[in-house]
Every structure is written in C-alpha cells, then in structure tokens.
Design an enzyme around this catalytic site. Structure first.
Site, PDB file in Angstrom:
ATOM      1  N   GLU A 113      30.986 -38.336 -22.806  1.00  0.00           N
ATOM      2  CA  GLU A 113      30.301 -39.217 -23.452  1.00  0.00           C
ATOM      3  C   GLU A 113      28.930 -39.517 -23.078  1.00  0.00           C
ATOM      4  OE1 GLU A 113      34.213 -41.291 -25.272  1.00  0.00           O
ATOM      5  OE2 GLU A 113      35.011 -40.169 -23.583  1.00  0.00           O
ATOM      6  N   GLU A 133      40.917 -35.640 -25.356  1.00  0.00           N
ATOM      7  CA  GLU A 133      40.740 -36.832 -24.561  1.00  0.00           C
ATOM      8  C   GLU A 133      42.866 -36.441 -26.079  1.00  0.00           C
ATOM      9  OE1 GLU A 133      37.577 -38.996 -23.586  1.00  0.00           O
ATOM     10  OE2 GLU A 133      38.508 -36.970 -24.965  1.00  0.00           O
TER      11      GLU A 133
END
Length: 255
Positions: A113, A133
C-alpha cells in the site's frame, strides 16, 4: 542506527527502511520516521527524485501484526495507527518530485500500500506481492483499496484484493503493478538507470505532470480513503462481536 536512513546520490535521495531484523515490518516507530524523512526530502530543493527501498533480505513484510492487533483491540486506536501509516503513502504521492519504489523479495500488505503511493515501482524477479488482508477478516485500508484500481484497473484490483492472492514480479509487471522487473543482482543498477531517465528531464515539469496525472486518475481520493477506514472499523466490529458470541456458547454435554 536510525530505523530509517537516507543516502544521497546526486539529486536522488534514497530513503531506506532499516529494520532488517524484523523484515522491515512497519510499526509506529518506523512509520513516523519514514513520514518525517519523506517530508524532508519533499522540502529539499536539491532533491529531484526519491528512491524508497528496504535494507536486508526483503523490502518489507508489511504491517507489524503485533502493533496492529493492539491497535484494533482498543476502541479509537485503529484510526490513529492507520493515519500514521497512510501518511507515508500520501507524502510519496503529494510531493512534486518522482518517487521510485525499489522492491526485492517481499512486498505485501501495508508495504504494498505504501509502494502504491509511489509513482514507479521496480522489482527483482524473485519478488512476491499481494494484499492478503481479507484472509484475516479485514480490508486494505491504508490506500490499497483506493490506489490499486487506478494502477491495475478495476477487475485486476478486485481479483487481487478479494482472493488475497500473492503474485510474482512477472505477473505484477504484466498487469501494470510493477513498471520494470530485473534479475536480483541487477536491481540496483536498473534502479539507477530509471532514476537517470527521470533526472534527464526538467524536474519542474516532471513534478507538475505527476500532480496532474494523479488528479485525473484519482479525483475522489479523499472520499475513498475515508471509506476504507470506515469499512475497516465495521469489519473489526463484526469480528469482535462474532468472537464474543463464540465465547458465550456453552459446550454441549455428552450423554
């Protein structure tokens, strides 16, 4: 030795994650140091390009799971943890100078990210990338759900996030997640070649072109980043409620 170190190579500043004993896992200490170091590079008029890389065997194994668990367990702490994390990607994106992320071996979760906040990504052929995730009942909430679709397209982003699949550097280049892939022993040289290409142009024009391109690709960035954390809070609340119900069930007696 600082947890984030810098190295100037002419007009390029290398910003180096320096927590190799923890595979450069991103805890609050590292993230705060990284954000400060990136802001210093952004403000330095002698720096025309930034390279983000990691010391040790991998670029970064992502978020420090111990700190994440502690933050998630305390009401209101998730946003604080998340904002420090998100700040690093935002600074990379907002500075008016190109940021190159040099990736070797591992770049997953929060590390990817942050890499998505950079302008260009170059990787060694042995690199593995992914956003795992959803395996843990959460979502990429520090820009991954927002920035990945702009980089690889909506369909590819949905596939990567919703399957939690890890991909190699070759596939990452094929879908546009990585700009260039080279042999591990050629990564340093290839990164320098890319930096040289960027520095050969007007740094003013390159920096302003970056801002216009980003604005056109992500016109609703602020809204979707806020939506990410709201959804994350919901996912964590559901998981916590489910765990509490599970603890409240009494085991059946055997007859």
């Amino acid at each position: 030795m600082s947890i984030v170190v810098t190295e100037d190579r002419g007009a390029a500043r290398h910003v180096i994650l320096n927590r190799p004993e923890k595979r450069n896992a991103m805890n609050q200490e590292l993230l705060r140091a990284l954000g400060e170091t990136l802001r210093e590079a952004a403000a330095d008029s002698d720096v025309h390009c930034v390279v983000l890389r990691g010391e040790g065997p991998v670029f970064s194994a992502g978020v420090d799971l111990v700190e994440l668990a502690e933050s998630s367990a305390q009401s209101g702490h998730l946003r604080t943890f998340r904002n420090v994390f998100l700040d690093c990607a935002n600074v990379c994106e907002e500075m008016t100078k190109p940021v190159v992320c040099q990736i070797h071996r591992t770049c997953v979760g929060g590390a990817l990210e942050v890499a998505l906040g950079c302008d260009l990504r170059i990787a060694s052929s042995d690199a593995q990338l992914g956003l795992p995730e959803v395996k843990f009942g959460i979502i990429p909430d520090v820009g991954g759900s927002t920035r990945l679709p702009a980089v690889v397209g909506l369909g590819r982003a949905k596939e990567l996030i919703m399957t939690a699949r890890t991909i190699d550097a070759t596939e990452a280049e094929l879908i546009g997640l990585i700009n260039r892939v080279v042999a591990p022993d050629a990564l340093e040289q290839a990164t320098q070649a890319l930096v040289d290409e960027l520095l050969a142009n007007s740094h003013v024009a390159v920096g302003r072109a970056k801002r216009v391109i980003d604005a056109s690709a992500r016109p609703t960035l602020a809204q979707t980043l806020e939506m990410e954390v709201s959804v994350q809070e919901y996912c964590i609340a559901v998981a916590r409620e489910s765990a509490q119900r599970g603890r409240g069930r009494r085991p059946r007696r055997r007859r």
